[in-house]
Design a protein around this motif. Structure first.
Motif, short mmCIF file in Angstrom:
data_model
loop_
_atom_site.label_atom_id
_atom_site.label_comp_id
_atom_site.label_asym_id
_atom_site.label_seq_id
_atom_site.Cartn_x
_atom_site.Cartn_y
_atom_site.Cartn_z
N GLN A 290 0.59 -1.08 0.59
CA GLN A 290 -0.24 -0.23 -0.02
C GLN A 290 1.07 1.34 0.23
OE1 GLN A 290 -2.50 -0.40 3.53
NE2 GLN A 290 -4.26 -0.90 2.46
N ILE A 291 0.33 2.68 -0.64
CA ILE A 291 0.73 3.54 -0.43
C ILE A 291 -0.31 4.57 -0.10
CG2 ILE A 291 1.92 5.76 -2.04
CD1 ILE A 291 4.06 3.83 -3.19
N VAL A 292 0.05 5.00 0.97
CA VAL A 292 -0.39 6.41 1.46
C VAL A 292 -0.74 7.90 0.18
CG1 VAL A 292 -1.67 8.08 2.87
CG2 VAL A 292 -0.44 5.37 3.74
N VAL A 293 -2.60 7.90 0.20
CA VAL A 293 -1.91 9.59 -1.10
C VAL A 293 -2.52 9.94 -0.30
CG1 VAL A 293 -2.81 10.31 -3.09
CG2 VAL A 293 -2.47 6.74 -2.57
N TRP A 294 -1.62 11.45 -0.35
CA TRP A 294 -2.01 12.59 0.40
C TRP A 294 -2.95 13.54 -0.04
CZ3 TRP A 294 -1.14 12.64 5.83
CH2 TRP A 294 -0.99 14.13 6.20
N GLN A 295 -2.76 13.65 -1.77
CA GLN A 295 -3.57 14.53 -2.06
C GLN A 295 -4.21 13.55 -3.56
OE1 GLN A 295 -0.42 15.27 -2.08
NE2 GLN A 295 -0.43 17.27 -0.18
#
Length: 686
Positions: A290-295
């Protein structure tokens, strides 16, 4: 206190937000106060900053190579001088190859060797420029974009991030699972400070846009690239589209909007346009689940631009930013053009700093811990560490007692707040574990390569955290940095050695001055754990609501009063402070000053404070606070700060006192004076 466009850092790294842009030394009396700097013709109740600092400001001269001057910069120049002495000693010692000392000496020597820099020209960039020129497909473009992904957080200006790259990487604990680190993907891609420079209709911004397009063309012409003007226009037009895709600073600071974990397989459908499989493989992130997408909206829109914009435009964009990224390390024509736009045009600074100063800054950027380890050994005595640690403990205890006294907060919320205070980790002076640069190659004749390898070394260091236990003692500032930082996810504070100097901290000074200056700094950073962002995290650094609905409603109502208060301040004609954008820092200033005052009085152990220089202890406390924020700033730099920074300018921060009841007792402002607030209108948060 945190603005580089690393928007994630803006939300979770809360530093003092100072800039090292000029210095002035002022004589201090035995009380620790600059008595000469006070302007007694100004009523404290009309303008406390003016009262405390205007006589100083009348005679202060901003150095030609700076955009501002002030007390913070006096302390910075002390650290700068010490760093210069360290490097001079290291160079003379002829340290063995491979040691940190040799790397420092060689890095500095390479930066200072202007003859070799002129001789080599763009040769150090040819591998990258050649790779860009060879791009013939969108798949190859995705490879290049992924290979350029970097991690680079600067907590001094944490609302800014690496603008030369389309996206940025940040690695820290998970918002919902603090036991493991997560990769966060952030919007990027702009050559000017932020989206407002591209979209604001203000005439000054329109002027900056014209100058920026000329600057792009200048650097392309310096590189001998054909059709430079046409390519510059294409690059600029692309950045306009990127700016329109980006989210604002205020929206980016909302951690709830940022908590968007995407599986790698989600990117193709949620952000089509960029070949994400190729991108993540080139970036070395293809094994992440997973990668957290900030915007998310920005990432989706920017990805679409990869598909919609011509390949030649992207190649021109990458070529320009490859050059721009290291312009200060290239021949004089490139470095001078970069200074003329970024420092002269955008900040109003007339003259470039001497090269040795720029070299020191570069060494500290890329070999910060190596320099810092030597710095604290030479300049930070154990006695200072012990005394500051005691002050921190006193102020943490004051915050704890303040929570007990809050009449609006329910017992359950108080218990959670006190648990957070009890588990706060405080680092004073320097980190417990130093960074290792053994596998970083530094050459005495390759300044561009040194910096690029240092960036890659930092990127690999950040990626390695994804497969290792979370280090809650990690530092985000070097010891020689004149600043401080709160790390909400780690529930930790860092107070570097270089800020623990007079006039902020003087072991021989009166306690009122120390608590009003460094004490307020300490209180500020502690309070960030309970500002509009920090209050969203629990004692373990987890994004969790630990408030009752009634308590949260009271807290938000009080903070909105602060938004209104700061939005009324006018920094330049027609340019007001954004109270929402600066809210977290303003909360920390009000709360930090409150608890520092409580801790100061507890330090007196029931004894009355002496009158020194005709000033009571409380008067000295508040004057020390206001004089810590004294500054004189060029208009262009002031405009840049108001637009791009999460911190209000220093002269407005000094007016924080208007919310503190004790200030009214100390200086007796009248109800008809400008700063006066009726008791019910004073903002009391913590």
């Amino acid at each position: 206190m945190s603005t580089e466009r690393w928007i994630l850092a803006a939300a979770i790294l809360c530093s003092l937000g100072v800039t090292t842009t000029g210095a002035v030394d002022a004589p201090r009396s035995p009380s620790g106060i600059d008595l000469v700097g006070i302007d007694h013709s100004i009523k404290p109740g009309d303008d406390f900053d003016g009262y405390a600092n205007e006589n100083w400001r009348k005679t202060a001269v901003i150095p030609a190579d700076r955009s501002s001057t002030g007390v913070f910069l006096h302390v910075f120049e002390k650290a700068e001088k010490r760093n210069a002495e360290l490097i001079k000693t290291i160079a003379a010692s002829k340290a063995p190859a491979g040691t940190s000392q040799r790397k420092i000496a060689d890095y500095y020597a390479a930066f200072m060797d202007t003859a070799s820099i002129e001789k080599h020209g763009l040769a150090p960039l040819q591998p990258q420029l050649g790779a860009i020129a060879a791009i013939t497909t969108k798949a190859a473009l995705a490879t290049q974009l992924g290979a350029e992904l970097r991690a680079d957080v600067d907590p001094i200006n944490a609302t800014n991030f690496s603008t030369e790259h389309l996206f940025g990487l940040f690695v820290t604990q998970g918002l919902e699972d603090p036991s493991r680190s997560m990769p966060y993907l952030l919007q990027g891609g702009l050559g000017m400070p932020n989206r407002d420079y591209y979209l604001d209709t203000d005439k000054d911004m329109a002027g900056f846009r014209s100058q920026y397009q000329v600057y792009i063309a200048t650097q392309l012409k310096n590189a001998g690239i054909a059709d430079a003007d046409e390519k510059a226009k294409a690059v600029f037009d692309l950045e306009i589209k990127i700016a329109k895709a980006q989210e604002s600073l205020v929206d980016s600071e909302d951690v709830h909007k940022a908590n968007n974990p995407w599986a790698l397989t989600d990117f193709a459908s949620k952000a089509p346009g960029l070949d994400w499989a190729i991108y993540f493989k080139a970036a070395g992130l293809d094994t992440q689940k997973q990668i957290v997408v900030w915007q998310p909206a920005a990432i989706t829109a920017e990805s679409a631009l990869v598909a919609s914009e011509p390949l030649d435009t992207w190649k021109a964009y990458l070529t320009f930013h490859t050059i721009n990224h290291v312009a200060s390390l290239l021949p004089k024509a490139y470095a001078d053009a970069s200074f003329e736009f970024y420092s002269h045009a955008l900040q109003g600074t007339p003259k470039q700093s001497e090269r040795w100063k720029r070299a020191l800054g570069a060494v500290n950027r890329d070999l910060g811990d190596a320099v810092g380890q030597l710095y604290v050994k030479q300049y930070f005595p154990a006695s200072s560490k012990i005394e500051v640690q005691q002050m921190v403990n006193n102020i943490l205890a004051a915050f704890d007692s303040r929570v007990d006294e809050l009449t609006w907060m329910t017992p359950s919320t108080k218990a959670k707040a006190k648990a957070k205070i009890a588990t706060t980790h405080v680092g004073v002076g320097y980190p417990e574990t130093w960074r290792n640069y053994a596998d970083l190659t530094i050459k005495a004749d390759d300044p561009v390569g040194n910096h690029l390898r240092a960036e890659q070394h930092e990127y690999q260091h950040q990626k390695a955290k994804l497969d290792a236990p979370v280090d809650r003692n990690e530092w985000w500032m070097t010891p020689q940095t004149v600043n401080a930082v709160n790390l909400p996810l780690q529930n930790a504070l860092n107070f570097p050695a270089a800020i623990l100097e007079a006039p902020f901290f003087d072991p021989k000074a009166d306690p009122a001055a120390n608590y009003g200056s460094i004490g307020a700094v300490i209180g500020h950073e502690i309070s960030h754990s309970f500002d509009n962002t920090g209050a969203e995290f629990d004692a373990n650094g987890k994004l969790a609501n630990w408030w009752t609905p009634a308590d949260q409603a009271h807290f938000k109502a009080a903070t909105q009063k602060l938004v209104t208060q700061y939005s009324a301040y006018e920094a330049l004609p027609g340019l007001h402070i954004n109270g929402q954008q600066t809210l977290g820092e303003n909360i920390a200033d009000v709360s930090g000053l409150t608890v520092a005052y409580i801790a100061y009085h507890k330090s007196l152990r029931g004894k009355p404070a002496p009158v020194i220089d005709g000033l009571t202890g409380d008067q000295r406390f508040f004057l020390a606070f206001a004089q810590s924020w004294r500054e004189k700033t060029r208009d262009a730099a002031m405009r840049a700060q108001v637009i791009s920074d999460g911190h209000a300018p220093g002269n407005f921060r000094a007016q924080t006192v208007r919310n503190i009841d004790a200030w009214y007792d100390a200086f007796a402002p009248k109800p008809d004076e400008k700063l006066y607030l009726a008791p019910d209108d004073r903002v009391r948060i913590w």
